[in-house]
Design a protein around this motif. Structure first.
Motif, mmCIF file in Angstrom:
data_model
loop_
_atom_site.group_PDB
_atom_site.id
_atom_site.type_symbol
_atom_site.label_atom_id
_atom_site.label_comp_id
_atom_site.label_asym_id
_atom_site.label_seq_id
_atom_site.Cartn_x
_atom_site.Cartn_y
_atom_site.Cartn_z
ATOM 1 N N GLY A 76 38.010 44.759 42.131
ATOM 2 C CA GLY A 76 38.980 43.855 42.740
ATOM 3 C C GLY A 76 39.240 42.624 41.908
ATOM 4 N N VAL A 77 39.438 41.503 42.606
ATOM 5 C CA VAL A 77 39.808 40.244 41.975
ATOM 6 C C VAL A 77 38.721 39.214 42.261
ATOM 7 N N LEU A 78 38.257 38.559 41.181
ATOM 8 C CA LEU A 78 37.296 37.468 41.295
ATOM 9 C C LEU A 78 37.988 36.187 40.857
ATOM 10 N N VAL A 79 37.980 35.181 41.720
ATOM 11 C CA VAL A 79 38.634 33.902 41.415
ATOM 12 C C VAL A 79 37.557 32.849 41.192
ATOM 13 N N GLU A 80 37.620 32.177 40.040
ATOM 14 C CA GLU A 80 36.633 31.150 39.720
ATOM 15 C C GLU A 80 37.321 29.957 39.071
ATOM 16 N N ALA A 81 37.022 28.762 39.584
ATOM 17 C CA ALA A 81 37.669 27.547 39.086
ATOM 18 C C ALA A 81 36.950 26.940 37.886
#
Length: 285
Positions: free
Chosen positions: A85-90
């Protein structure tokens, strides 16, 4: 490497002077902070059995990915179920490891926020797990003191846009939100009449926002999600609307939301017209 044993069981057996079981009890792998991934994994297997889903073709969305393995909400889902899937990291300092260890996932460098801004500040903590878009969260951390190492501006996205632009508009089967103090804000911004993950995991941070767990539960209940687990750190919900009867309820919610929107537009039009007529009457008198 031989299969490791369940340390908790064998330590207590030794402590209490009991005979070891004849059949060895293996260790059950977990990478979540409080073994939430075992709960989620079992729930997804049950859902796949019930709905005849091929989990290797299903997707997850993890907002606030942080470490590729440690305390990951999705690493076990990939290893055991074949999901991706999608991993979002700032935090830009964490991206290289995420991309190297999680090549099967789409790694997005962004902070998820609830406004249309294209960028947002993020406050980088001396402990990677505690970086946040909310500076106050760092200042009020109740545990071991942490240091604000830097504040930087990073790309920003809204949660619905992540799904639309990076998941082809298809709702993830599993959603994890862990953004240190802003979790409910992000959850509130998710259009649950359009995107309905089967399972949602979220960190309430009650130490920072008093009664936040209750506020999250109230929101989820209004959107026909049931609380199925509560660990020391996270809440886990399942979508009760996946049954045929509940789908009708969700459809009614969606229709009601649209009707309210239309009514609000008409109300604004009438108010504007009333104002115009009032000005005209005053100028004629």
């Amino acid at each position: 490497m031989p299969e490791s044993l369940n340390v908790s069981i064998y330590e207590d057996i030794e402590k209490l002077g009991l005979k070891a079981p004849d059949i060895a009890v293996p260790h059950t792998p977990s990478y979540g902070q409080c073994a939430e991934d075992i709960i989620v994994c079992a729930s997804l297997r049950a859902l796949a059995f019930k709905e005849q889903l091929d989990l290797s073709k299903e997707f997850y969305l993890e907002i606030g990915a942080n470490h590729p393995i440690a305390t990951s909400a999705t690493w076990l889902l990939h290893k055991s179920l074949g999901m991706h899937g999608v991993l979002v990291e700032a935090n830009p300092h964490l991206l290289d490891d995420l991309k190297r260890v999680r090549p099967h996932d789409n790694i997005l460098h962004a902070a998820v926020i609830a406004t249309d801004a294209s960028t947002t500040p993020i406050f980088i903590s001396s402990k990677d797990e505690l970086s946040s878009t909310n500076k106050k969260f760092l200042a009020e951390w109740p545990g071991e003191p942490i240091v604000l190492e830097e504040d930087i501006v990073v790309p920003a996205l809204r949660i619905n846009d992540v799904i639309i632009k990076h998941m082809d508009g298809k709702s993830p089967l599993f959603l994890s939100i862990d953004v240190e103090g802003e979790d409910l804000t992000i959850l509130n911004d998710l259009d649950l009449t359009r995107f309905r993950p089967a399972i949602i995991q979220i960190e309430p941070s009650d130490h920072f926002l008093e009664n936040n767990s209750r506020d999250i539960c109230d929101l989820m209940q209004r959107n026909t999600y049931d609380l199925i687990a509560r660990t020391n750190v996270n809440l886990i919900f399942t979508d009760s609307a996946r049954s045929p009867v509940s789908r009708e309820i969700v459809a009614d919610l969606h229709a009601t939301k649209e009707a309210l929107g239309a009514a609000e537009q008409e109300n604004q039009r009438l108010l504007k017209r009333f104002s115009e007529l009032n000005k005209h009457a005053l100028s004629s008198s």
